[in-house]
Scaffold this motif. Structure first.
Motif, mmCIF file in Angstrom:
data_model
loop_
_atom_site.group_PDB
_atom_site.id
_atom_site.type_symbol
_atom_site.label_atom_id
_atom_site.label_comp_id
_atom_site.label_asym_id
_atom_site.label_seq_id
_atom_site.Cartn_x
_atom_site.Cartn_y
_atom_site.Cartn_z
ATOM 1 N N LYS A 69 0.776 -1.225 -0.034
ATOM 2 C CA LYS A 69 0.095 0.112 0.153
ATOM 3 C C LYS A 69 1.003 1.307 0.072
ATOM 4 O O LYS A 69 2.005 1.300 0.704
ATOM 5 C CB LYS A 69 -0.912 -0.054 1.391
ATOM 6 C CG LYS A 69 -1.974 -1.146 1.214
ATOM 7 C CD LYS A 69 -2.750 -1.086 2.620
ATOM 8 C CE LYS A 69 -3.606 -2.350 2.567
ATOM 9 N NZ LYS A 69 -4.520 -2.439 3.862
ATOM 10 N N PRO A 70 0.638 2.082 -0.743
ATOM 11 C CA PRO A 70 1.322 3.485 -0.796
ATOM 12 C C PRO A 70 1.456 4.143 0.651
ATOM 13 O O PRO A 70 0.345 3.931 1.487
ATOM 14 C CB PRO A 70 0.646 4.451 -1.956
ATOM 15 C CG PRO A 70 -0.597 3.782 -2.001
ATOM 16 C CD PRO A 70 -0.579 2.436 -1.440
ATOM 17 N N ALA A 71 2.370 4.750 0.912
ATOM 18 C CA ALA A 71 2.639 5.444 2.517
ATOM 19 C C ALA A 71 1.885 6.546 2.374
ATOM 20 O O ALA A 71 1.626 7.393 1.341
ATOM 21 C CB ALA A 71 4.146 5.609 2.447
ATOM 22 N N ALA A 72 1.329 6.787 3.480
ATOM 23 C CA ALA A 72 0.365 8.036 3.783
ATOM 24 C C ALA A 72 1.325 9.171 3.422
ATOM 25 O O ALA A 72 2.301 9.161 4.033
ATOM 26 C CB ALA A 72 -0.245 8.133 5.053
ATOM 27 N N ALA A 73 0.988 10.248 2.961
ATOM 28 C CA ALA A 73 1.803 11.228 2.886
ATOM 29 C C ALA A 73 2.155 11.791 4.274
ATOM 30 O O ALA A 73 1.190 12.087 5.192
ATOM 31 C CB ALA A 73 0.902 12.419 2.081
ATOM 32 N N ALA A 74 3.169 12.299 4.257
ATOM 33 C CA ALA A 74 3.936 12.727 5.713
ATOM 34 C C ALA A 74 3.142 14.262 5.748
ATOM 35 O O ALA A 74 3.078 14.786 5.150
ATOM 36 C CB ALA A 74 5.532 13.149 5.540
ATOM 37 N N LYS A 75 2.705 14.275 7.235
ATOM 38 C CA LYS A 75 2.011 15.385 7.993
ATOM 39 C C LYS A 75 3.115 16.675 7.773
ATOM 40 O O LYS A 75 4.473 16.430 8.253
ATOM 41 C CB LYS A 75 1.349 15.287 9.006
ATOM 42 C CG LYS A 75 0.406 14.168 9.091
ATOM 43 C CD LYS A 75 -0.320 14.086 10.161
ATOM 44 C CE LYS A 75 -1.623 13.079 10.198
ATOM 45 N NZ LYS A 75 -2.151 12.727 11.270
ATOM 46 N N PRO A 76 2.928 17.976 7.514
ATOM 47 C CA PRO A 76 3.714 18.907 7.703
ATOM 48 C C PRO A 76 4.155 18.918 9.428
ATOM 49 O O PRO A 76 3.287 18.899 10.233
ATOM 50 C CB PRO A 76 3.130 20.180 7.135
ATOM 51 C CG PRO A 76 1.894 19.680 7.000
ATOM 52 C CD PRO A 76 1.647 18.234 7.050
ATOM 53 N N ALA A 77 5.463 19.164 9.585
ATOM 54 C CA ALA A 77 5.850 19.431 10.929
ATOM 55 C C ALA A 77 5.211 20.688 11.400
ATOM 56 O O ALA A 77 5.200 21.776 10.772
ATOM 57 C CB ALA A 77 7.432 19.498 10.964
ATOM 58 N N GLN A 78 4.903 20.696 12.935
ATOM 59 C CA GLN A 78 4.264 21.639 13.416
ATOM 60 C C GLN A 78 5.179 22.595 13.735
ATOM 61 O O GLN A 78 6.508 22.373 14.323
ATOM 62 C CB GLN A 78 3.517 21.272 14.595
ATOM 63 C CG GLN A 78 2.137 20.545 14.165
ATOM 64 C CD GLN A 78 1.237 20.433 15.365
ATOM 65 O OE1 GLN A 78 1.692 20.686 16.176
ATOM 66 N NE2 GLN A 78 0.028 19.758 15.048
ATOM 67 N N PRO A 79 5.121 24.008 13.609
ATOM 68 C CA PRO A 79 5.893 25.074 14.094
ATOM 69 C C PRO A 79 6.500 24.954 15.452
ATOM 70 O O PRO A 79 5.386 24.661 16.428
ATOM 71 C CB PRO A 79 5.723 26.351 13.611
ATOM 72 C CG PRO A 79 4.026 26.105 13.452
ATOM 73 C CD PRO A 79 3.809 24.671 13.315
ATOM 74 N N ALA A 80 7.743 25.164 15.951
ATOM 75 C CA ALA A 80 8.025 25.227 17.433
ATOM 76 C C ALA A 80 7.189 26.397 18.142
ATOM 77 O O ALA A 80 7.077 27.460 17.498
ATOM 78 C CB ALA A 80 9.438 25.365 17.428
ATOM 79 N N ALA A 81 6.936 26.040 19.228
ATOM 80 C CA ALA A 81 6.296 27.123 19.852
ATOM 81 C C ALA A 81 6.865 28.156 20.413
ATOM 82 O O ALA A 81 8.370 27.938 20.626
ATOM 83 C CB ALA A 81 5.249 26.351 21.255
#
Length: 83
Positions: A69-81
């Motif tokens: 199965k194709p890998a799920a698209a990577a979620k964008p990293a959340q910006p640092a607080a």
């Protein structure tokens, strides 16, 4: 040595029985293993019906294939607080 009709028939019979080129050459006499192989190819006999058994299959060849199965698209990293 020449390939007479009788010698060709012997070659065809032995090849169909699964005999090796060396065995056929010994039986015919006056011919090398390579000459037998060449004649077999010229006659189009390279595919044997009752030849040697199939090579041992690896585990990968015997297990059913599972489609990847194709890998799920990577979620964008959340910006640092910010502090």
């Amino acid at each position: 040595m020449s390939w007479t009709d009788e010698r060709v028939e012997t070659l065809k019979k032995m090849w169909a029985e699964g005999q090796s080129a060396s065995q056929i050459a010994k039986e015919l006499g006056g011919v090398t293993r390579n000459a037998v192989i060449g004649k077999v190819h010229r006659l189009g006999l390279s595919n044997r019906v009752g030849g040697a058994p199939d090579p041992v299959k690896s585990k990968a060849d015997t297990e059913p294939r599972v489609e990847a199965k194709p890998a799920a698209a990577a979620k964008p990293a959340q910006p640092a607080a910010k502090p």
